[in-house]
Design a protein around this motif. Structure first.
Motif, PDB file in Angstrom:
ATOM      1  N   ARG A 191       1.277  -2.545   3.192  1.00 15.67           N
ATOM      2  CA  ARG A 191       0.858  -3.767   2.500  1.00 15.67           C
ATOM      3  C   ARG A 191      -0.065  -3.471   1.322  1.00 15.67           C
ATOM      4  NH1 ARG A 191       0.911  -5.611   7.880  1.00 15.67           N
ATOM      5  NH2 ARG A 191      -1.257  -4.998   8.157  1.00 15.67           N
ATOM      6  N   GLY A 192      -0.965  -2.503   1.500  1.00 14.58           N
ATOM      7  CA  GLY A 192      -1.888  -2.173   0.417  1.00 14.58           C
ATOM      8  C   GLY A 192      -1.164  -1.616  -0.795  1.00 14.58           C
ATOM      9  N   GLU A 193      -0.238  -0.706  -0.566  1.00 14.16           N
ATOM     10  CA  GLU A 193       0.533  -0.120  -1.669  1.00 14.16           C
ATOM     11  C   GLU A 193       1.413  -1.169  -2.327  1.00 14.16           C
ATOM     12  OE1 GLU A 193       1.012   2.397  -4.328  1.00 14.16           O
ATOM     13  OE2 GLU A 193       0.100   3.297  -2.551  1.00 14.16           O
ATOM     14  N   GLU A 194       1.932  -2.081  -1.538  1.00 21.27           N
ATOM     15  CA  GLU A 194       2.741  -3.176  -2.080  1.00 21.27           C
ATOM     16  C   GLU A 194       1.917  -4.028  -3.037  1.00 21.27           C
ATOM     17  OE1 GLU A 194       6.057  -4.972  -2.652  1.00 21.27           O
ATOM     18  OE2 GLU A 194       6.203  -4.344  -0.563  1.00 21.27           O
ATOM     19  N   ARG A 195       0.678  -4.315  -2.660  1.00 21.58           N
ATOM     20  CA  ARG A 195      -0.173  -5.187  -3.474  1.00 21.58           C
ATOM     21  C   ARG A 195      -0.509  -4.580  -4.826  1.00 21.58           C
ATOM     22  NH1 ARG A 195      -2.764  -6.466   1.511  1.00 21.58           N
ATOM     23  NH2 ARG A 195      -4.309  -4.841   1.127  1.00 21.58           N
ATOM     24  N   VAL A 196      -0.613  -3.259  -4.901  1.00 23.31           N
ATOM     25  CA  VAL A 196      -1.023  -2.626  -6.163  1.00 23.31           C
ATOM     26  C   VAL A 196       0.173  -2.150  -6.992  1.00 23.31           C
ATOM     27  CG1 VAL A 196      -3.268  -1.948  -5.277  1.00 23.31           C
ATOM     28  CG2 VAL A 196      -1.348  -0.355  -5.058  1.00 23.31           C
ATOM     29  N   GLY A 197       1.354  -2.674  -6.696  1.00 27.06           N
ATOM     30  CA  GLY A 197       2.511  -2.375  -7.538  1.00 27.06           C
ATOM     31  C   GLY A 197       3.223  -1.085  -7.226  1.00 27.06           C
TER      32      GLY A 197
ATOM     33  N   ALA B  20       4.446   4.399   6.922  1.00 23.95           N
ATOM     34  CA  ALA B  20       4.421   5.153   8.176  1.00 23.95           C
ATOM     35  C   ALA B  20       3.033   5.113   8.808  1.00 23.95           C
ATOM     36  CB  ALA B  20       4.854   6.594   7.921  1.00 23.95           C
ATOM     37  N   ASN B  21       1.998   5.251   7.992  1.00 21.38           N
ATOM     38  CA  ASN B  21       0.629   5.239   8.510  1.00 21.38           C
ATOM     39  C   ASN B  21       0.244   3.862   9.031  1.00 21.38           C
ATOM     40  OD1 ASN B  21       0.314   7.929   7.803  1.00 21.38           O
ATOM     41  ND2 ASN B  21      -0.593   7.463   5.812  1.00 21.38           N
ATOM     42  N   GLU B  22       0.686   2.830   8.337  1.00 15.73           N
ATOM     43  CA  GLU B  22       0.297   1.466   8.691  1.00 15.73           C
ATOM     44  C   GLU B  22       1.006   0.973   9.949  1.00 15.73           C
ATOM     45  OE1 GLU B  22       1.032  -2.542   6.350  1.00 15.73           O
ATOM     46  OE2 GLU B  22      -0.473  -1.303   5.340  1.00 15.73           O
TER      47      GLU B  22
END
Length: 236
Positions: free
Chosen positions: A108-114, A38-40
């Motif tokens: 995308r950031g949360e996706e990258r860190v699992g 939502a923020n992104e």
């Protein structure tokens, strides 16, 4: 209305079929929208308000289920069982059984860190879905879903009373690192009849401390802290 990025129509339909409850598309998507997405994207709100509602619905549903299932248990025992069943590891496991992670909308950031397998995110999304079911169908259907998703855990933890975090940590250690946790009594204080033990546990380069009135209790406390910490870290 087209399904927004992060999930296709077919994927949403598969999830709702597994859930066994029809939901308006917009409400279902909201339940699956993490704050990072939502923020992104700036596309509306996250599932945090639905999680707040679902948390309350789940507490009521489990209190109702426990009250009816265990007429011989007192309030203290019922509260302890409920606390275990609504704990993050238990809710995350229920979310994994639904395959909830693959349907989350993440930044995308949360996706990258699992983030798709992060227990706190999975547990929150499960509660948000219960909140959505409550809004769409009312309490009886939300209660039925809670019992369907967590009924086995209710029965198990009513017998065990609390999770065995030493066993959970051992399983995680063998699966992720190929080694067992190492426990060490750091100190014991107090008179003989009121000793308090402090135990450290190490696994995979991480360490946690636990205290208790016995070595076993202190080991469980340390194992719980380390297990919950490592569960939030991406697996190797």
């Amino acid at each position: 209305m087209e399904v927004q990025s992060g999930m296709d129509q077919e994927g949403l339909e598969r999830l709702l079929a597994r859930l066994g409850v029809p939901l308006p598309q917009e409400l279902a998507l909201l339940a699956l929208t993490h704050s990072s997405y939502a923020n992104e994207t700036g596309e509306g709100e996250s599932n945090e308000r639905l999680e707040f509602l679902g948390d309350a619905v789940l507490d009521l549903a489990l209190a109702d289920i426990l009250y009816r299932r265990f007429p011989d248990r007192d309030e203290g025992e019922l509260s302890k069982i409920r606390a275990v069943v609504v704990s993050r590891p238990v809710l995350a496991q229920a979310a994994r059984r639904l395959g909830l992670g693959e349907h989350l909308r993440l930044g995308r950031g949360e996706e990258r860190v699992g983030g798709r397998d992060r227990p706190s995110i999975l547990a929150a999304a499960l509660e948000a879905l219960l909140g959505a079911v409550f809004l769409a169908h009312g309490y009886p259907r939300a209660r039925a879903l809670a019992e369907e998703l967590l009924g086995e855990e209710v029965a198990r933890y009513a017998a065990e009373r609390s999770p065995d975090y030493k066993s959970l940590l051992q399983e995680l250690g063998q699966k992720r690192y190929g080694v067992l946790p190492a426990y060490n009594v750091v100190e014991s204080t107090g008179p003989e009849h009121e000793k308090v033990f402090t135990v450290a546990v190490e696994l995979g380069g991480s360490k946690a401390i636990g205290r208790g009135r016995s070595k076993k209790e202190a080991e469980q406390a340390a194992a719980k802290r380390l297990y919950l910490h490592l569960e939030e870290e991406p697996g190797e």
